[in-house]
Design an enzyme around this catalytic site. Sequence first.
Site, PDB file in Angstrom:
ATOM      1  N   ASN A   9       0.889  -1.171   0.000  1.00  0.00           N
ATOM      2  CA  ASN A   9       0.000   0.000   0.000  1.00  0.00           C
ATOM      3  C   ASN A   9       0.923   1.216   0.000  1.00  0.00           C
ATOM      4  OD1 ASN A   9      -1.729   2.094   0.501  1.00  0.00           O
ATOM      5  ND2 ASN A   9      -2.305   1.424   2.566  1.00  0.00           N
ATOM      6  N   TRP A  10       1.024   1.843  -1.165  1.00  0.00           N
ATOM      7  CA  TRP A  10       1.953   2.986  -1.262  1.00  0.00           C
ATOM      8  C   TRP A  10       1.455   4.206  -0.510  1.00  0.00           C
ATOM      9  CZ3 TRP A  10       3.820   3.389  -7.091  1.00  0.00           C
ATOM     10  CH2 TRP A  10       4.552   2.234  -7.416  1.00  0.00           C
ATOM     11  N   LYS A  11       0.179   4.208  -0.121  1.00  0.00           N
ATOM     12  CA  LYS A  11      -0.429   5.410   0.494  1.00  0.00           C
ATOM     13  C   LYS A  11      -0.192   6.597  -0.439  1.00  0.00           C
ATOM     14  CE  LYS A  11      -0.017   3.163   4.919  1.00  0.00           C
ATOM     15  NZ  LYS A  11       0.049   3.262   6.367  1.00  0.00           N
ATOM     16  N   HIS A  94      -9.402   1.472   4.994  1.00  0.00           N
ATOM     17  CA  HIS A  94      -8.116   1.619   5.682  1.00  0.00           C
ATOM     18  C   HIS A  94      -8.304   2.544   6.890  1.00  0.00           C
ATOM     19  CE1 HIS A  94      -3.978   2.641   6.586  1.00  0.00           C
ATOM     20  NE2 HIS A  94      -3.635   1.547   5.924  1.00  0.00           N
ATOM     21  N   GLU A  96      -6.614   4.868   7.992  1.00  0.00           N
ATOM     22  CA  GLU A  96      -6.358   6.298   7.726  1.00  0.00           C
ATOM     23  C   GLU A  96      -7.600   6.955   7.120  1.00  0.00           C
ATOM     24  OE1 GLU A  96      -2.737   5.628   5.559  1.00  0.00           O
ATOM     25  OE2 GLU A  96      -1.742   5.068   7.435  1.00  0.00           O
ATOM     26  N   GLU A 166      -5.215  -4.744  10.524  1.00  0.00           N
ATOM     27  CA  GLU A 166      -4.180  -3.724  10.689  1.00  0.00           C
ATOM     28  C   GLU A 166      -4.401  -2.973  11.999  1.00  0.00           C
ATOM     29  OE1 GLU A 166      -2.356  -2.603   6.607  1.00  0.00           O
ATOM     30  OE2 GLU A 166      -3.936  -1.198   7.108  1.00  0.00           O
ATOM     31  N   GLY A 172       2.929   2.213  10.793  1.00  0.00           N
ATOM     32  CA  GLY A 172       3.919   3.280  10.659  1.00  0.00           C
ATOM     33  C   GLY A 172       4.654   3.601  11.948  1.00  0.00           C
ATOM     34  N   SER A 211       3.712  -2.281  10.291  1.00  0.00           N
ATOM     35  CA  SER A 211       5.163  -2.405  10.491  1.00  0.00           C
ATOM     36  C   SER A 211       5.698  -3.788  10.145  1.00  0.00           C
ATOM     37  CB  SER A 211       5.550  -2.014  11.929  1.00  0.00           C
ATOM     38  OG  SER A 211       5.172  -0.665  12.187  1.00  0.00           O
ATOM     39  N   GLY A 232       3.036  -1.085   4.248  1.00  0.00           N
ATOM     40  CA  GLY A 232       3.121   0.342   3.976  1.00  0.00           C
ATOM     41  C   GLY A 232       4.556   0.746   3.671  1.00  0.00           C
ATOM     42  N   GLY A 233       5.255   1.248   4.677  1.00  0.00           N
ATOM     43  CA  GLY A 233       6.599   1.806   4.489  1.00  0.00           C
ATOM     44  C   GLY A 233       7.555   0.892   3.737  1.00  0.00           C
TER      45      GLY A 233
HETATM   46  P1  13P Z   1       3.248   0.273   7.677  1.00  0.00           P
HETATM   47  O1  13P Z   1       3.739  -0.997   7.041  1.00  0.00           O
HETATM   48  O2  13P Z   1       4.010   1.487   7.207  1.00  0.00           O
HETATM   49  O3  13P Z   1       3.178   0.160   9.167  1.00  0.00           O
HETATM   50  O4  13P Z   1       1.753   0.509   7.157  1.00  0.00           O
HETATM   51  C1  13P Z   1       0.835  -0.526   7.230  1.00  0.00           C
HETATM   52  C2  13P Z   1      -0.374  -0.130   6.492  1.00  0.00           C
HETATM   53  O5  13P Z   1      -1.109   0.766   6.886  1.00  0.00           O
HETATM   54  C3  13P Z   1      -0.657  -0.826   5.234  1.00  0.00           C
HETATM   55  O6  13P Z   1      -1.938  -0.545   4.758  1.00  0.00           O
END
Ligand code: 13P
Length: 248
Positions: A9-11, A94, A96, A166, A172, A211, A232-233
Amino acid sequence: MRAKLIIGNWKMNGSRAANAELLNGIVAGLDGAEAACAVCVPAPYLQQCQDALSGTAVAWGAQDVSMHECGPYTGEVCAAMLAEFACRYVIVGHSERRAYHRETSELVAKKALAVLAEGMTPIVCVGETLAQRDAGETMQVVGEMLGAVLEKLDPAALEKLVVAYEPVWAIGTGKNATPETAQEVHAHLRAQIRVRNAQAAQVVPILYGGSMKPDNAGALLAQPDIDGGLIGGAALKAGDFLGIIKAA
Ligand code: 13P
């Protein structure tokens, strides 16, 4: 046994130049023996993904969708538009979006339906905050989030879902859930699906997100109900993303 599935997920990250490097790096690093994988990218980059990834082992998708069909909804993107770019996956709910855009589980369920209606796979995200975990409310919170989607779907359609657990406190933050903690929630979610459709419970991938990195992926993915990761990251660096795919 369910095949493992790793989705990035590149966000809200990327640029045409950075994407080209990242996508080329991922494709070049795969040797065909790995777990299935995909990237969910900002909508303006879907064409770039389709161009770069068609014919490769990497699928692609979007991070959100409108609950509406095409029409007067300024700024929104409907599922039919995403389908035109050959998206396989669309993330819905998600944390967020739930936090910053006040998305309710009811809305998330409508988005999941819109995605399914266009022949794509919704990735339904659920997860508790730290306060909810500390209050012992985790199972109730994730159960309600998933339940809102399950009850809107025809039981036969459940087999087409992907679910992602999640925990908000792990996103993050560098603090991943332990494999045992995550497994407990995944088993709970799978049992909830089983009540509606036993076959779906067998086949629906339940991904862990929060993470996940190359060095903790192996232990998380070794759990019986952790079928993959939503990353994510670590999905923004080809080496890290490939490291997780290979761990799977
Ligand atoms: P991180 O891997 O950066 O913690 O993010 C997880 C996430 O929100 C994937 O959708």
